[in-house]
Write an enzyme that holds these catalytic residues in place. Structure first.
Site, PDB file in Angstrom:
ATOM      1  N   HIS A   1      -8.550  14.575   2.354  1.00 15.37           N
ATOM      2  CA  HIS A   1      -8.010  15.927   1.595  1.00 15.37           C
ATOM      3  C   HIS A   1      -8.329  16.950   2.711  1.00 15.37           C
ATOM      4  CE1 HIS A   1      -7.087  14.050  -2.450  1.00 15.37           C
ATOM      5  NE2 HIS A   1      -8.152  13.114  -1.918  1.00 15.37           N
TER       6      HIS A   1
ATOM      7  N   HIS B   1      -6.130   3.416   0.252  1.00 13.86           N
ATOM      8  CA  HIS B   1      -5.663   3.809   1.666  1.00 13.86           C
ATOM      9  C   HIS B   1      -6.657   5.053   2.134  1.00 13.86           C
ATOM     10  CE1 HIS B   1      -2.976   3.546   5.593  1.00 13.86           C
ATOM     11  NE2 HIS B   1      -3.802   4.299   5.704  1.00 13.86           N
TER      12      HIS B   1
ATOM     13  N   ASP C   1       0.317  16.727  -0.698  1.00 13.99           N
ATOM     14  CA  ASP C   1      -0.305  16.110  -1.918  1.00 13.99           C
ATOM     15  C   ASP C   1       0.925  16.622  -2.874  1.00 13.99           C
ATOM     16  OD1 ASP C   1      -3.223  14.720  -2.746  1.00 13.99           O
ATOM     17  OD2 ASP C   1      -1.817  15.414  -4.413  1.00 13.99           O
TER      18      ASP C   1
ATOM     19  N   THR D   1      -8.315   6.949  -5.853  1.00 13.87           N
ATOM     20  CA  THR D   1      -7.493   6.396  -6.699  1.00 13.87           C
ATOM     21  C   THR D   1      -6.592   5.700  -5.633  1.00 13.87           C
ATOM     22  OG1 THR D   1      -6.056   8.556  -6.664  1.00 13.87           O
ATOM     23  CG2 THR D   1      -7.708   8.265  -8.427  1.00 13.87           C
TER      24      THR D   1
ATOM     25  N   CYS E   1       0.828  -1.232   0.060  1.00 17.60           N
ATOM     26  CA  CYS E   1      -0.002   0.043   0.336  1.00 17.60           C
ATOM     27  C   CYS E   1       0.791   1.299  -0.077  1.00 17.60           C
ATOM     28  CB  CYS E   1      -0.716   0.032   1.193  1.00 17.60           C
ATOM     29  SG  CYS E   1      -1.691   1.512   1.472  1.00 17.60           S
TER      30      CYS E   1
ATOM     31  N   HIS F   1      -8.021   8.451   3.250  1.00 15.09           N
ATOM     32  CA  HIS F   1      -7.379   9.622   3.406  1.00 15.09           C
ATOM     33  C   HIS F   1      -8.343  10.783   3.521  1.00 15.09           C
ATOM     34  CE1 HIS F   1      -7.208   8.569  -0.901  1.00 15.09           C
ATOM     35  NE2 HIS F   1      -7.320   9.677  -1.054  1.00 15.09           N
TER      36      HIS F   1
ATOM     37  N   ASN G   1     -12.720  11.159  -0.370  1.00 14.27           N
ATOM     38  CA  ASN G   1     -13.487  10.318  -1.711  1.00 14.27           C
ATOM     39  C   ASN G   1     -13.489   8.938  -1.486  1.00 14.27           C
ATOM     40  OD1 ASN G   1     -13.289  12.721  -3.124  1.00 14.27           O
ATOM     41  ND2 ASN G   1     -11.095  12.433  -3.757  1.00 14.27           N
TER      42      ASN G   1
ATOM     43  N   HIS H   1      -3.947   0.618   8.319  1.00 14.67           N
ATOM     44  CA  HIS H   1      -4.537   0.400   6.949  1.00 14.67           C
ATOM     45  C   HIS H   1      -5.799   0.186   7.045  1.00 14.67           C
ATOM     46  CE1 HIS H   1      -4.593  -0.322   2.764  1.00 14.67           C
ATOM     47  NE2 HIS H   1      -5.176  -1.334   2.968  1.00 14.67           N
TER      48      HIS H   1
ATOM     49  N   CYS I   1       0.534   3.379   3.200  1.00 17.41           N
ATOM     50  CA  CYS I   1       1.329   2.576   4.411  1.00 17.41           C
ATOM     51  C   CYS I   1       2.672   2.957   4.227  1.00 17.41           C
ATOM     52  CB  CYS I   1       1.033   1.031   4.506  1.00 17.41           C
ATOM     53  SG  CYS I   1      -0.630   0.520   5.099  1.00 17.41           S
TER      54      CYS I   1
HETATM   55  P1  5GP Z   1      -7.748  10.164  -4.048  1.00 17.26           P
HETATM   56  O1  5GP Z   1      -7.701  10.668  -5.718  1.00 17.26           O
HETATM   57  O2  5GP Z   1      -7.509   8.693  -3.860  1.00 17.26           O
HETATM   58  O3  5GP Z   1      -8.757  10.701  -3.381  1.00 17.26           O
HETATM   59  O4  5GP Z   1      -6.579  10.943  -3.687  1.00 17.26           O
HETATM   60  C1  5GP Z   1      -5.285  10.623  -3.807  1.00 17.26           C
HETATM   61  C2  5GP Z   1      -4.191  11.617  -3.633  1.00 17.26           C
HETATM   62  O5  5GP Z   1      -2.934  11.186  -3.476  1.00 17.26           O
HETATM   63  C3  5GP Z   1      -4.108  12.353  -5.102  1.00 17.26           C
HETATM   64  O6  5GP Z   1      -4.268  13.849  -4.691  1.00 17.26           O
HETATM   65  C4  5GP Z   1      -2.620  12.291  -5.412  1.00 17.26           C
HETATM   66  O7  5GP Z   1      -2.082  13.675  -5.931  1.00 17.26           O
HETATM   67  C5  5GP Z   1      -2.047  11.898  -4.364  1.00 17.26           C
HETATM   68  N1  5GP Z   1      -0.769  11.076  -4.441  1.00 17.26           N
HETATM   69  C6  5GP Z   1      -0.767  10.159  -5.166  1.00 17.26           C
HETATM   70  N2  5GP Z   1       0.523   9.300  -4.995  1.00 17.26           N
HETATM   71  C7  5GP Z   1       0.991  10.224  -4.092  1.00 17.26           C
HETATM   72  C8  5GP Z   1       2.411   9.977  -3.870  1.00 17.26           C
HETATM   73  O8  5GP Z   1       3.333   9.143  -3.874  1.00 17.26           O
HETATM   74  N3  5GP Z   1       2.743  11.099  -2.581  1.00 17.26           N
HETATM   75  C9  5GP Z   1       1.867  12.096  -2.265  1.00 17.26           C
HETATM   76  N4  5GP Z   1       2.419  12.900  -1.561  1.00 17.26           N
HETATM   77  N5  5GP Z   1       0.662  12.245  -2.672  1.00 17.26           N
HETATM   78  C10 5GP Z   1       0.336  11.186  -3.755  1.00 17.26           C
HETATM   79 ZN    ZN Z   2      -2.316   1.209   3.573  1.00 12.31          ZN
END
Ligand code: 5GP
Ligand code: ZN
Length: 115
Positions: A103, A99, A31, A96, A5, A101, A88, A47, A8
């Site tokens: 925002h 895990h 981000d 995407t 993950c 999160h 989300n 997780h 994680c």
């Molecule tokens: P989701 O689309 O799942 O709601 O948000 C995932 C977020 O994780 C996205 O805003 C994306 O830019 C961010 N993200 C994806 N990979 C990484 C990473 O390796 N490091 C950091 N700091 N953010 C990431």
């Molecule tokens: Zn995780």
């Protein structure tokens, strides 16, 4: 910790990130593809796939996640000007990374409703 993950591995320090806040239960970092001048992700160290997977036993962790949002908003100086906090969840929610999160978006006036 789920070794496959991404978040994680970020929380464990195996993958670098820019730390904003951390304690025993949650970790917050910037981000890499910010959608606002300030874009911070807050995750539980445990997780959990998504908000659709939380259980009653996760109540304390969920409270700490939200309290850390307030703490970070004060620390980063946007508690008074305002911010958006978003989970989300799943495919239609635009999740995407699998895990959970939270925002935190701040630093400009944000539109509503989202796309
Ligand atoms: P989701 O689309 O799942 O709601 O948000 C995932 C977020 O994780 C996205 O805003 C994306 O830019 C961010 N993200 C994806 N990979 C990484 C990473 O390796 N490091 C950091 N700091 N953010 C990431
Ligand atoms: Zn995780």
């Amino acid at each position: 910790m789920a070794s496959n993950c991404l978040f994680c591995r970020i929380a464990a320090g195996d993958i670098p990130s820019t730390t904003v806040y951390g304690d025993d239960d949650v970790y917050a970092f910037r981000d890499t593809n910010p959608a606002a001048p300030q874009h911070i992700l807050i995750i539980p160290r445990k997780h959990i796939q998504s908000l659709a997977d939380v259980e009653v036993e996760d109540a304390a962790m969920l409270g700490r996640l939200l309290l850390s949002a307030r703490r970070i908003a004060e620390q980063e100086g946007f508690a008074q000007t305002g911010f958006r906090s978003v989970f989300n969840t799943g495919v239609d929610g635009g999740q995407t990374v699998g895990h959970m999160h939270l925002h935190l978006l701040a630093g400009r006036a944000l539109h509503w409703p989202p796309g």
